[in-house]
Design an enzyme around this catalytic site. Structure first.
Site, PDB file in Angstrom:
ATOM      1  N   LEU A  74      12.394 -19.536  -3.529  1.00  0.00           N
ATOM      2  CA  LEU A  74      11.220 -18.789  -3.037  1.00  0.00           C
ATOM      3  C   LEU A  74      10.026 -18.916  -3.986  1.00  0.00           C
ATOM      4  O   LEU A  74      10.193 -18.805  -5.207  1.00  0.00           O
ATOM      5  CB  LEU A  74      11.596 -17.300  -2.932  1.00  0.00           C
ATOM      6  CG  LEU A  74      10.460 -16.365  -2.519  1.00  0.00           C
ATOM      7  CD1 LEU A  74      10.385 -16.244  -1.000  1.00  0.00           C
ATOM      8  CD2 LEU A  74      10.620 -14.970  -3.120  1.00  0.00           C
ATOM      9  N   ASP A 104       0.833  -1.207   0.000  1.00  0.00           N
ATOM     10  CA  ASP A 104       0.000   0.000   0.000  1.00  0.00           C
ATOM     11  C   ASP A 104       0.869   1.259   0.000  1.00  0.00           C
ATOM     12  O   ASP A 104       1.993   1.248   0.519  1.00  0.00           O
ATOM     13  CB  ASP A 104      -0.905  -0.029   1.243  1.00  0.00           C
ATOM     14  CG  ASP A 104      -2.122   0.845   1.073  1.00  0.00           C
ATOM     15  OD1 ASP A 104      -2.313   1.426  -0.018  1.00  0.00           O
ATOM     16  OD2 ASP A 104      -2.890   0.955   2.039  1.00  0.00           O
ATOM     17  N   GLY A 105       0.311   2.327  -0.569  1.00  0.00           N
ATOM     18  CA  GLY A 105       0.978   3.638  -0.503  1.00  0.00           C
ATOM     19  C   GLY A 105       1.613   4.092  -1.804  1.00  0.00           C
ATOM     20  O   GLY A 105       2.286   5.130  -1.836  1.00  0.00           O
ATOM     21  N   ARG A 163       1.686  -4.811   6.159  1.00  0.00           N
ATOM     22  CA  ARG A 163       0.995  -3.820   5.313  1.00  0.00           C
ATOM     23  C   ARG A 163       1.772  -2.510   5.402  1.00  0.00           C
ATOM     24  O   ARG A 163       2.051  -2.014   6.501  1.00  0.00           O
ATOM     25  CB  ARG A 163      -0.441  -3.593   5.772  1.00  0.00           C
ATOM     26  CG  ARG A 163      -1.149  -2.582   4.850  1.00  0.00           C
ATOM     27  CD  ARG A 163      -2.648  -2.504   5.090  1.00  0.00           C
ATOM     28  NE  ARG A 163      -3.259  -1.707   4.031  1.00  0.00           N
ATOM     29  CZ  ARG A 163      -4.473  -1.879   3.551  1.00  0.00           C
ATOM     30  NH1 ARG A 163      -5.232  -2.828   4.026  1.00  0.00           N
ATOM     31  NH2 ARG A 163      -4.949  -1.106   2.586  1.00  0.00           N
ATOM     32  N   GLY A 174       0.142   5.273  -4.497  1.00  0.00           N
ATOM     33  CA  GLY A 174      -0.485   6.523  -4.947  1.00  0.00           C
ATOM     34  C   GLY A 174       0.056   7.713  -4.166  1.00  0.00           C
ATOM     35  O   GLY A 174       0.426   8.739  -4.746  1.00  0.00           O
ATOM     36  N   THR A 208     -10.206  -7.883  -5.870  1.00  0.00           N
ATOM     37  CA  THR A 208     -11.460  -7.894  -6.649  1.00  0.00           C
ATOM     38  C   THR A 208     -12.129  -6.512  -6.548  1.00  0.00           C
ATOM     39  O   THR A 208     -12.826  -6.093  -7.461  1.00  0.00           O
ATOM     40  CB  THR A 208     -12.418  -9.002  -6.137  1.00  0.00           C
ATOM     41  OG1 THR A 208     -12.419  -8.966  -4.709  1.00  0.00           O
ATOM     42  CG2 THR A 208     -11.976 -10.373  -6.577  1.00  0.00           C
ATOM     43  N   HIS A 222       2.808   2.924  -8.846  1.00  0.00           N
ATOM     44  CA  HIS A 222       2.682   1.482  -9.093  1.00  0.00           C
ATOM     45  C   HIS A 222       3.917   0.973  -9.837  1.00  0.00           C
ATOM     46  O   HIS A 222       4.429  -0.109  -9.554  1.00  0.00           O
ATOM     47  CB  HIS A 222       1.431   1.174  -9.917  1.00  0.00           C
ATOM     48  CG  HIS A 222       0.154   1.530  -9.213  1.00  0.00           C
ATOM     49  ND1 HIS A 222      -0.054   1.262  -7.882  1.00  0.00           N
ATOM     50  CD2 HIS A 222      -0.986   2.127  -9.651  1.00  0.00           C
ATOM     51  CE1 HIS A 222      -1.267   1.679  -7.527  1.00  0.00           C
ATOM     52  NE2 HIS A 222      -1.839   2.215  -8.584  1.00  0.00           N
TER      53      HIS A 222
HETATM   54  C1  FPP Z   1      -2.015  -0.028  -3.436  1.00  0.00           C
HETATM   55  O1  FPP Z   1      -1.522   1.279  -3.382  1.00  0.00           O
HETATM   56  C2  FPP Z   1      -1.413  -0.732  -4.561  1.00  0.00           C
HETATM   57  C3  FPP Z   1      -2.093  -1.372  -5.554  1.00  0.00           C
HETATM   58  C4  FPP Z   1      -3.538  -1.514  -5.599  1.00  0.00           C
HETATM   59  C5  FPP Z   1      -1.423  -1.987  -6.703  1.00  0.00           C
HETATM   60  C6  FPP Z   1      -0.132  -2.582  -6.401  1.00  0.00           C
HETATM   61  C7  FPP Z   1       0.426  -3.217  -7.576  1.00  0.00           C
HETATM   62  C8  FPP Z   1       1.750  -3.262  -7.832  1.00  0.00           C
HETATM   63  C9  FPP Z   1       2.760  -2.636  -6.941  1.00  0.00           C
HETATM   64  C10 FPP Z   1       2.302  -3.912  -9.018  1.00  0.00           C
HETATM   65  C11 FPP Z   1       1.736  -5.237  -9.391  1.00  0.00           C
HETATM   66  C12 FPP Z   1       2.733  -5.884 -10.231  1.00  0.00           C
HETATM   67  C13 FPP Z   1       2.574  -7.019 -10.902  1.00  0.00           C
HETATM   68  C14 FPP Z   1       3.751  -7.573 -11.563  1.00  0.00           C
HETATM   69  C15 FPP Z   1       1.315  -7.738 -10.991  1.00  0.00           C
HETATM   70  P1  FPP Z   1      -2.540   2.477  -3.529  1.00  0.00           P
HETATM   71  O2  FPP Z   1      -2.673   2.830  -4.962  1.00  0.00           O
HETATM   72  O3  FPP Z   1      -3.833   2.130  -2.871  1.00  0.00           O
HETATM   73  O4  FPP Z   1      -1.801   3.614  -2.743  1.00  0.00           O
HETATM   74  P2  FPP Z   1      -2.501   4.836  -1.982  1.00  0.00           P
HETATM   75  O5  FPP Z   1      -3.246   4.220  -0.830  1.00  0.00           O
HETATM   76  O6  FPP Z   1      -1.338   5.674  -1.547  1.00  0.00           O
HETATM   77  O7  FPP Z   1      -3.398   5.515  -2.953  1.00  0.00           O
END
Ligand code: FPP
Length: 249
Positions: A138, A27-28, A195, A30, A73, A44
């Site tokens: 892993l 998380d984080g 988290r 954004g 989901t 991301h």
């Molecule tokens: C949450 O942060 C993050 C996500 C929903 C997406 C995370 C996905 C990746 C890091 C990459 C996935 C990679 C592959 C290879 C499948 P947020 O957007 O909710 O952050 P915020 O809370 O600061 O807005």
């Protein structure tokens, strides 16, 4: 117990008490991007580098499984452009890192409804799973279009069908049996759930599997999570006393 954020050497870790399975809610991203006046998608993009860094380090430490929450989901509620961007990330990730992950003996897997992603995303992930299936290091599992309640319902349906077909009796349905029919199947139990970004929620991530895990909620934003942060959360885990419902010895 207080653990400083200063650089933590591997010597500080008890190598006989490394968690077998670590699950991350990444998380984080954004907020990390917003702080830099960049679009959320840039967060991301940077977050994928963290997956590579942590997988290699976890592998080096002898962690058996690492599961990352890449897309829930519920994440379909996000703007279509952000969803489309996340669905393109596996291609970027595996183009950059599959060779290195192979060399380090890492196995790739996924749990969730991959079939709900674009065809190209499905192909890229399936190819990585296939190529790395011969590895025995892993196990890096992507929870991708995953929801924990959905997983429990899906598992229940599979077991009900077996019962209906007279393949099993009611007495066969034990916790162990149920667990072996979850999407995580043969993965070891999750020892540690981390988290990032200072949010204190599970957000429908592995509700069954986390029943006895240790939780660490960390303020670091996901793209800033690195080897030192990994060592720090493992040290916190090692400072915990796990009783699994028993009493202190
Ligand atoms: C949450 O942060 C993050 C996500 C929903 C997406 C995370 C996905 C990746 C890091 C990459 C996935 C990679 C592959 C290879 C499948 P947020 O957007 O909710 O952050 P915020 O809370 O600061 O807005």
């Amino acid at each position: 117990m207080f653990f400083s954020k200063k650089k933590r050497k591997i010597d500080d870790l008890d190598m006989n008490n490394i968690p077998k399975h670590i699950a991350f809610i990444m998380d984080g991203n954004g907020r990390w991007a917003k702080k830099r006046k960049m679009p959320r998608t840039y967060g991301h993009h940077e977050g994928t580098k963290t997956i590579r860094t942590l997988a290699l380090e976890a592998n080096r430490l002898g962690v058996k499984a690492m599961t990352v929450y890449a897309f829930s989901t519920e994440n379909f509620k996000r703007e279509a452009s952000e969803v489309e961007y996340i669905f393109r990330l596996p291609k970027e990730f595996f183009n950059l890192y599959l060779k290195e992950l192979m060399e380090n003996n890492v196995q790739i897997r996924y749990i969730g409804h991959l079939e709900k992603s674009p065809k190209e995303t499905q192909e890229i992930i399936n190819e990585a799973v296939k190529k790395t299936s011969i590895n025995n290091g892993l196990i890096l599992t992507f929870a991708f279009i995953y929801g924990g309640r959905d997983e429990i319902v899906e598992t229940t349906k599979i077991i009900c069908q077996k019962y209906k077909n007279n393949e099993i009796s009611l007495d066969d349905i034990t916790e162990d049996y149920f667990e072996r029919h979850l999407m995580t199947e043969d993965l070891p139990p999750v020892d540690l759930m981390v988290r990032s970004s200072g949010e204190y929620r599970l957000s429908n991530f592995l509700p069954w599997q986390l029943a006895y895990a240790e939780f660490v909620f960390d303020d670091t934003l996901w793209p800033d999570f690195d080897e030192n942060e990994l060592h720090r959360v493992i040290a916190i885990y090692q400072g915990r006393e796990r009783r699994f419902g028993g009493v202190k010895k």
